[in-house]
Motif scaffolding. Structure first.
Motif, short mmCIF file in Angstrom:
data_model
loop_
_atom_site.label_atom_id
_atom_site.label_comp_id
_atom_site.label_asym_id
_atom_site.label_seq_id
_atom_site.Cartn_x
_atom_site.Cartn_y
_atom_site.Cartn_z
N PHE A 1 1.09 -1.29 0.03
CA PHE A 1 0.02 -0.21 -0.04
C PHE A 1 0.77 1.28 0.00
CE2 PHE A 1 -4.03 -1.88 0.41
CZ PHE A 1 -3.92 -3.27 1.03
N SER A 2 0.40 2.36 -0.65
CA SER A 2 1.25 3.49 -0.79
C SER A 2 0.99 4.18 0.79
CB SER A 2 0.51 4.40 -1.67
OG SER A 2 -0.65 4.98 -1.53
N SER A 3 0.01 4.08 1.49
CA SER A 3 -0.26 4.43 2.80
C SER A 3 -1.14 3.77 3.64
CB SER A 3 -0.47 5.88 2.77
OG SER A 3 -1.83 6.09 2.31
N LEU A 4 -1.19 3.74 5.00
CA LEU A 4 -2.14 2.88 5.66
C LEU A 4 -2.66 3.97 6.87
CD1 LEU A 4 -1.91 -0.48 6.28
CD2 LEU A 4 -2.56 0.79 8.23
N GLN A 5 -4.03 3.95 6.78
CA GLN A 5 -4.67 4.74 8.14
C GLN A 5 -5.26 3.71 8.92
OE1 GLN A 5 -5.81 5.43 4.52
NE2 GLN A 5 -3.90 6.79 4.48
N TRP A 6 -5.23 4.31 10.10
CA TRP A 6 -6.22 3.75 11.18
C TRP A 6 -6.95 4.60 11.70
CZ3 TRP A 6 -5.71 -1.18 13.27
CH2 TRP A 6 -4.54 -1.90 13.01
N TYR A 7 -8.28 4.11 11.63
CA TYR A 7 -9.70 4.83 12.20
C TYR A 7 -10.19 4.24 13.56
CZ TYR A 7 -9.71 7.04 7.37
OH TYR A 7 -9.73 7.92 6.21
N ARG A 8 -10.81 5.11 14.08
CA ARG A 8 -11.86 4.49 15.29
C ARG A 8 -13.11 5.00 14.98
NH1 ARG A 8 -10.60 5.96 21.44
NH2 ARG A 8 -12.24 7.49 21.21
N GLN A 9 -14.06 3.86 15.31
CA GLN A 9 -15.56 4.09 14.93
C GLN A 9 -16.21 3.87 16.28
OE1 GLN A 9 -17.37 1.92 11.75
NE2 GLN A 9 -19.14 3.15 11.99
N GLU A 10 -17.18 4.87 17.01
CA GLU A 10 -17.90 4.49 17.71
C GLU A 10 -19.10 4.38 17.46
OE1 GLU A 10 -16.95 7.16 21.31
OE2 GLU A 10 -15.19 7.55 20.63
N PRO A 11 -19.86 3.78 18.11
CA PRO A 11 -21.55 3.13 17.81
C PRO A 11 -22.30 4.47 17.48
CG PRO A 11 -20.83 1.98 19.78
CD PRO A 11 -19.85 3.24 19.60
N GLY A 12 -22.88 4.32 16.10
CA GLY A 12 -23.74 5.38 15.85
C GLY A 12 -22.84 6.45 15.04
N GLU A 13 -21.70 6.32 14.79
CA GLU A 13 -20.99 7.38 14.39
C GLU A 13 -19.96 6.90 12.94
OE1 GLU A 13 -20.39 9.73 18.52
OE2 GLU A 13 -18.84 9.50 16.99
N GLY A 14 -19.59 7.75 12.22
CA GLY A 14 -18.72 7.43 11.18
C GLY A 14 -17.26 7.23 11.85
N PRO A 15 -16.40 6.66 11.12
CA PRO A 15 -14.94 6.45 11.40
C PRO A 15 -14.49 7.63 11.45
CG PRO A 15 -15.57 4.83 9.47
CD PRO A 15 -16.76 5.77 9.70
N VAL A 16 -13.55 7.91 12.40
CA VAL A 16 -12.64 9.02 12.56
C VAL A 16 -11.03 8.68 12.57
CG1 VAL A 16 -12.12 11.07 14.17
CG2 VAL A 16 -14.28 10.26 14.07
#
Lengths: 111, 113
Positions: A29-44
Motif C-alpha cells: 500500500f502507498s499509505s495506511l490509515q487507522w480509524y476509530r469508529q464509535e457506535p452510531g458514528e462514522g470512522p474518525v
C-alpha cells in the motif's frame, strides 16, 4: 483483489492492560490509515503512515507501518474505557485510486 | 459545524420501495464517496466521485444510482429495495482524489422490511 485482514476481531480487556491490534495484507500500500469508529458514528482518522518502518505515536497509541508496507500494528498502552470502539485499518493502493478497509477490531475496555 | 452530514439518520422502508439518502460536505473537498457497512462492520466502497465525475463504481447493482449535483453534494438513490440492502451507509469526503484522509458522515441506517 487486495484484502486487509485484522486481528483479533474482538478484544475485551481490563483497564490498564496493554494490547496490540494487527493489520496484514499480501499487497503493498502507498499509505495506511487507522480509524476509530464509535457506535452510531462514522470512522474518525487517528493516523496515517506512509513510509515503510514508520512509527507514529498518539498519546498512548503507537502505530507502526511494516518495512514492506504490507502490514501495520496499533499498540495501546494502559488501555482506558474511553479507548473502547471499533478500530479499522485502511490501505490506499499504490495507484492511489482506492482505499481498502479491514473488517475491524472491536475493543472493549472494562473499568 | 458539521463537516459531512447525511440525511436521514434512520430509514425504515418496505421491500420494493425507492429511497434516497443525501450527503453534503462543507469542507471544500473535491472527492466524495459512498460506503456500505454491513452487520459485521465491514466497510466497503460503493462509489467515488471526483469533481462531480464518477471515478469508482464497485460492482454495485444498478438499482443504486449516485448523483452529484455539485462538488459539495453526493446523493444516493436506491430503486426496488431488497432485504439485503439493509446496512449502514456512510458518505465520506477527501480533499483531493487519492488523499490519505477521509472524513466520514454519521451514517444512515437503512432497514428494509
Amino acid at each position: 483483489t487486495q484484502l486487509l485482514e485484522q486481528s483479533p476481531q474482538f478484544l475485551s480487556i481490563q483497564e490498564g492492560e496493554n494490547l496490540t491490534v494487527y493489520c496484514n495484507s499480501s499487497s503493498v500500500f502507498s499509505s495506511l490509515q487507522w480509524y476509530r469508529q464509535e457506535p452510531g458514528e462514522g470512522p474518525v482518522l487517528l493516523v496515517t503512515v506512509v513510509t515503510g518502518g514508520e512509527v507514529k505515536k498518539l498519546k498512548r497509541l503507537t502505530f507502526q507501518f511494516g518495512d514492506a508496507r504490507k502490514d501495520s500494528s496499533l499498540h495501546i498502552t494502559a488501555a482506558q474505557p474511553g479507548d473502547t470502539g471499533l478500530y479499522l485499518c485502511a490501505g490506499v493502493d499504490t495507484g492511489g485510486f482506492k482505499t481498502i478497509f479491514g473488517a475491524g477490531t472491536r475493543l472493549f475496555v472494562k473499568a | 459545524d458539521t463537516a459531512v452530514s447525511q440525511t436521514p439518520k434512520y430509514l425504515v422502508t418496505q421491500m420494493g420501495n425507492d429511497k434516497s439518502i443525501k450527503c453534503e460536505q462543507n469542507l471544500g473537498h473535491d472527492t466524495m464517496y459512498w460506503y456500505k457497512q454491513d452487520s459485521k462492520k465491514f466497510l466497503k466502497i460503493m462509489f467515488s466521485y471526483n469533481n462531480k465525475e464518477l471515478i469508482i463504481n464497485e460492482t454495485v447493482p444498478n438499482r443504486f444510482s449516485p448523483k452529484s449535483p455539485d462538488k459539495a453534494h453526493l446523493n444516493l438513490h436506491i430503486n426496488s429495495l431488497e432485504l439485503g440492502d439493509s446496512a449502514v451507509y456512510f458518505c465520506a469526503s477527501s480533499q483531493v482524489w487519492g488523499a490519505n484522509e477521509q472524513f466520514f458522515g454519521p451514517g444512515t441506517r437503512l432497514t428494509v422490511l
